[in-house]
Design a protein around this motif. Structure first.
Motif, short mmCIF file in Angstrom:
data_model
loop_
_atom_site.label_atom_id
_atom_site.label_comp_id
_atom_site.label_asym_id
_atom_site.label_seq_id
_atom_site.Cartn_x
_atom_site.Cartn_y
_atom_site.Cartn_z
N ALA A 173 0.85 -1.19 0.00
CA ALA A 173 0.00 0.00 0.00
C ALA A 173 0.89 1.24 0.00
CB ALA A 173 -0.90 0.01 1.23
N SER A 174 0.33 2.34 -0.46
CA SER A 174 1.08 3.60 -0.46
C SER A 174 1.21 4.14 0.95
CB SER A 174 0.36 4.63 -1.34
OG SER A 174 -0.89 4.99 -0.75
N THR A 175 2.17 5.04 1.13
CA THR A 175 2.33 5.68 2.44
C THR A 175 1.09 6.49 2.79
OG1 THR A 175 3.49 7.51 1.33
CG2 THR A 175 4.84 5.77 2.30
N ARG A 176 0.44 7.05 1.76
CA ARG A 176 -0.79 7.80 2.01
C ARG A 176 -1.89 6.88 2.54
NH1 ARG A 176 -3.30 11.41 -2.78
NH2 ARG A 176 -1.37 12.54 -2.33
N TYR A 177 -1.97 5.68 1.97
CA TYR A 177 -2.99 4.72 2.44
C TYR A 177 -2.71 4.32 3.89
CZ TYR A 177 -6.34 0.88 2.32
OH TYR A 177 -7.42 0.06 2.59
N VAL A 178 -1.45 4.07 4.21
CA VAL A 178 -1.08 3.69 5.58
C VAL A 178 -1.48 4.80 6.55
CG1 VAL A 178 0.89 3.27 7.11
CG2 VAL A 178 0.78 2.13 4.88
N ALA A 179 -1.22 6.04 6.17
CA ALA A 179 -1.58 7.17 7.04
C ALA A 179 -3.09 7.28 7.20
CB ALA A 179 -1.01 8.46 6.46
N ASP A 195 -9.82 -8.00 8.19
CA ASP A 195 -9.66 -8.42 6.79
C ASP A 195 -10.10 -7.28 5.89
OD1 ASP A 195 -12.47 -8.44 6.70
OD2 ASP A 195 -12.62 -10.60 6.94
N GLY A 196 -10.19 -7.55 4.58
CA GLY A 196 -10.53 -6.52 3.62
C GLY A 196 -11.94 -5.99 3.70
N SER A 197 -12.81 -6.65 4.45
CA SER A 197 -14.18 -6.14 4.59
C SER A 197 -14.21 -4.82 5.36
CB SER A 197 -15.07 -7.16 5.30
OG SER A 197 -14.73 -7.30 6.67
N THR A 198 -13.11 -4.51 6.06
CA THR A 198 -13.05 -3.26 6.83
C THR A 198 -12.54 -2.09 5.99
OG1 THR A 198 -10.78 -3.67 7.60
CG2 THR A 198 -12.57 -4.58 8.93
N PHE A 199 -12.06 -2.36 4.78
CA PHE A 199 -11.46 -1.32 3.94
C PHE A 199 -12.52 -0.45 3.28
CE2 PHE A 199 -7.54 -4.18 2.87
CZ PHE A 199 -7.06 -3.99 4.15
N ASN A 200 -12.25 0.85 3.24
CA ASN A 200 -13.07 1.76 2.44
C ASN A 200 -12.59 1.78 0.99
OD1 ASN A 200 -14.77 2.70 4.58
ND2 ASN A 200 -13.06 3.93 5.32
N ASN A 201 -11.30 1.51 0.79
CA ASN A 201 -10.71 1.42 -0.54
C ASN A 201 -9.72 0.27 -0.57
OD1 ASN A 201 -11.79 3.87 -1.96
ND2 ASN A 201 -10.78 4.91 -0.25
N SER A 202 -9.55 -0.33 -1.73
CA SER A 202 -8.58 -1.41 -1.88
C SER A 202 -7.18 -0.82 -1.94
CB SER A 202 -8.88 -2.21 -3.15
OG SER A 202 -7.98 -3.27 -3.30
N PRO A 203 -6.24 -1.32 -1.13
CA PRO A 203 -4.91 -0.70 -1.06
C PRO A 203 -4.00 -1.09 -2.22
CG PRO A 203 -5.05 -2.57 0.42
CD PRO A 203 -6.41 -2.39 -0.15
N GLY A 204 -3.24 -0.12 -2.72
CA GLY A 204 -2.27 -0.38 -3.77
C GLY A 204 -2.93 -0.81 -5.06
N THR A 205 -2.11 -1.30 -5.99
CA THR A 205 -2.68 -1.81 -7.23
C THR A 205 -3.34 -3.15 -7.01
OG1 THR A 205 -0.57 -2.85 -7.82
CG2 THR A 205 -0.96 -0.62 -8.64
N ASN A 206 -2.80 -3.95 -6.09
CA ASN A 206 -3.33 -5.28 -5.76
C ASN A 206 -3.21 -5.45 -4.24
OD1 ASN A 206 -2.08 -5.24 -8.54
ND2 ASN A 206 -3.22 -7.15 -8.67
N PRO A 207 -4.28 -5.89 -3.57
CA PRO A 207 -4.34 -5.76 -2.11
C PRO A 207 -3.68 -6.86 -1.29
CG PRO A 207 -6.44 -6.54 -2.95
CD PRO A 207 -5.58 -6.25 -4.15
#
Length: 592
Positions: free
Chosen positions: A150-156, A554-566
């Motif tokens: 994931a990008s640093t922006r996503y981590v933040a 898990d990924g059900s908590t994500f608002n957006n999928s991280p990176g190009t591939n999660p």
């Protein structure tokens, strides 16, 4: 063997006796694969207690994890360093499944719809056919293998501790991630991306940064897949217990306190027999749901957490009313074009990616199904056998259409099996959908709606992606590699209909036509997420709001999928949260 190791092994053996007493000595385990703590669910000896609030429970664990997938495996391995863990997985093991284990069989695994398959197909109400993992290791067993952080922006934005994130990614990478040998098709796409301005070239990197790069892969140099299940090897064998073919029916709650408290689970084994497992009396013991974007909200609903109206409709008792369970579902739409070539090309899955500033990603695959003589030929991720009838609009991708295509596939022109695909994925789609129960049977996939392209921004980005793919196809680097002069346009057009693959639209300057092309050819890249979103269903520590002793990780908590591939981020999340939970309980001295 030194005295230290003899003593340590004896100590671990004695420690394990108390937990392993829950299991029948007659059942098969998977020691032959190096995992003696993995067993069939039928080996579990049910507790004599029939009540969730009863004392004297036999089968108690500090953590019960529901779902041995991309996040569940690293989470279980980590927590077992200090606490007893029961990991429950509804599928089997991936270790002896050749369709799972080898890159060359990737498409066959996804096309397999048998009850024993590692993938379980489902059709969204949008008409796009998708796949759920049903195997220990989860989506890492059936995906295209691409590994990128994931990008640093996503981590933040996720509120994660960057230091712990940067410790958790390498923990995954040391065990199962490799650098790919760049296939010719991938090199041609890489050079063409740079030629059309997706720059700079960032080389081989796991990092998510603008430009063109080559990412990691969970396939080694022999084309063998390494999955999240292998991360279980880092677990503590004295405290880790993994049951396969264990289908959790519901979570049990103690509702006598101010808040409902999760205390155990009911699950069925491969023979249909029912079992119960409970949490220990430790204050911080928890049940953790890691069943994915489909399975996690489904299990919460079946356990009585969700919209009152939804639960009432299914005649389910309300444990906690939360109207957001199953809402905010999203899938990153993907559209593709097929590029025929004179000669057969080497098989490749995702290796090169263009990370654009337009809010879309460009990737590629090639070389699946080189022979046109067999009914079993596939077109990789575009295989009609997994529902990707890409020249047929979504609502027309019926089981009958799929079956007819399978029967007629042996008569396709040989050009249909030479070449590869260019893919474009929309990043962070604004179109959202929802999930609803269709029955009270956990084995029935819920009704899922993703509402592809319902937001105009997603459609605009898709059009931009198609235009960029046209530039790539017409670029000097790519056209020199992929030229197919001996095939007439008429033959190509006929082939595209028969093979159900898309060619570049003839008029890419007409926006309305491209918008329709996007709608008609949309498929999935299997990056669906949401349903248990942070701030709505769980808090920032992934604890279910309004309930004690229950998390969703898990990924059900994500608002957006991280990176190009999660997958990299989801595995990291399992490790990250495991370490964080141990440190929260034990301090910085936690044994990880």
């Amino acid at each position: 063997m030194g005295l230290f190791w003899v003593v340590k092994l004896l100590f671990l053996s004695l420690l394990s006796l108390n937990i392993l007493s829950c299991f029948s000595s007659q059942g098969e385990n998977f020691s032959k694969f190096g995992y003696p703590y993995i067993r069939r669910a039928s080996t579990f000896s049910s507790s004599s207690s029939s009540s969730a609030s009863s004392s004297g429970r036999q089968n108690t664990f500090d953590y019960i994890i529901v779902g041995g997938g991309t996040s569940g495996c690293p989470l279980a391995a980590t927590l077992s360093q200090n606490f007893s863990v029961l990991l429950l997985e509804r599928g089997g093991v991936p270790f002896s499944n050749f369709n799972v284990s080898y890159l060359k069989n990737f498409h066959i695994s996804l096309a397999d719809t048998s009850p024993e398959s590692a993938s379980q197909p489902f059709v969204s109400t949008d008409g796009v056919i998708n796949s759920r993992a049903r195997v220990l290791g989860g989506g890492t067993c059936i995906n295209a293998g691409f590994y990128t952080r994931a990008s640093t922006r996503y981590v933040a934005s996720a509120g994660w501790d960057p230091k712990l994130v940067n410790e958790s990614f390498p923990w995954i990478e040391r065990q199962i991630v490799h650098w790919p040998k760049l296939a010719p098709w991938q090199k041609a796409v890489k050079d063409s991306l740079l030629e059309v301005g997706v720059s700079p070239f960032n080389g081989f990197t796991y990092d998510h940064i603008f430009g063109t790069k080559v990412g990691g892969t969970i396939f080694d140099k022999f084309g063998r897949r390494h999955t999240a299940a292998e991360l279980l090897a880092s677990g503590n064998p004295a405290k880790l217990n993994v049951l396969v073919h264990a289908t959790v029916q519901k979570i049990l709650f103690d509702t006598t306190g101010k808040k409902p408290k999760a205390v155990g689970v009911i699950f069925k084994d491969e023979n249909g027999s029912q079992h119960q497992a409970f949490l220990s009396k430790r204050l911080s013991s928890e049940i953790i749901v890691s069943s994915g974007a489909i399975g996690s909200p489904q299990l919460l609903l079946l356990s009585g957490i969700g919209s009152k109206a939804e639960l009432k409709r299914m005649n389910l008792s309300v444990v906690l009313a939360n109207k957001f369970v199953g809402k905010g579902m999203s899938d990153n739409p993907m559209n593709t074009v097929f590029i025929p070539t004179k000669n057969a090309v080497e098989q490749s899955l995702i290796q090169t990616v263009g990370i654009t500033k337009l809010g879309l990603y460009i990737e590629a695959s090639s070389g699946f199904g080189q022979s046109s003589n067999s009914i079993h030929c596939h077109h990789g991720i575009m295989s009609a056998e997994i529902g990707q009838l890409s020249t047929i609009p979504p609502k027309q991708r019926t089981p009958k259409a799929i079956e007819e295509f399978i029967q007629n596939k042996q008569y396709l022109p040989h050009e249909a099996f030479k070449g590869g695909f260019i893919l474009e994925k929309i990043a962070s789609p604004l179109s959202k959908g929802h999930l609803n129960l269709t029955s009270t049977n956990i084995e029935d996939t819920p009704s899922v709606t993703f509402n592809y392209f319902s937001h105009p921004s997603d459609l605009r980005r898709c059009v931009d992606g198609i235009r960029m793919m046209e530039k790539i196809v017409r670029s000097k680097h790519f056209s020199n590699y992929a030229q197919c002069d001996d095939v007439s346009m008429e033959k190509l057009l006929n082939m595209s209909v028969k093979a159900n693959v898309n060619l570049i639209p003839k008029h890419t300057n007409v926006t309305a036509s491209l918008e329709q092309f996007c709608r008609d050819t949309v498929i999935t890249i299997w990056h669906y997420h949401g349903g248990c979103n942070v701030g709505r269903v769980v808090d920032s520590d992934y604890k279910v709001l309004g309930v004690n002793g229950l998390r969703v990780i898990d990924g059900s908590t994500f608002n957006n999928s991280p990176g190009t591939n999660p997958q990299a981020t989801v595995m990291m999340m399992g490790r990250y949260m495991g370490v964080k939970m141990l440190r929260d309980r034990l301090g910085r001295t936690a044994g990880v």
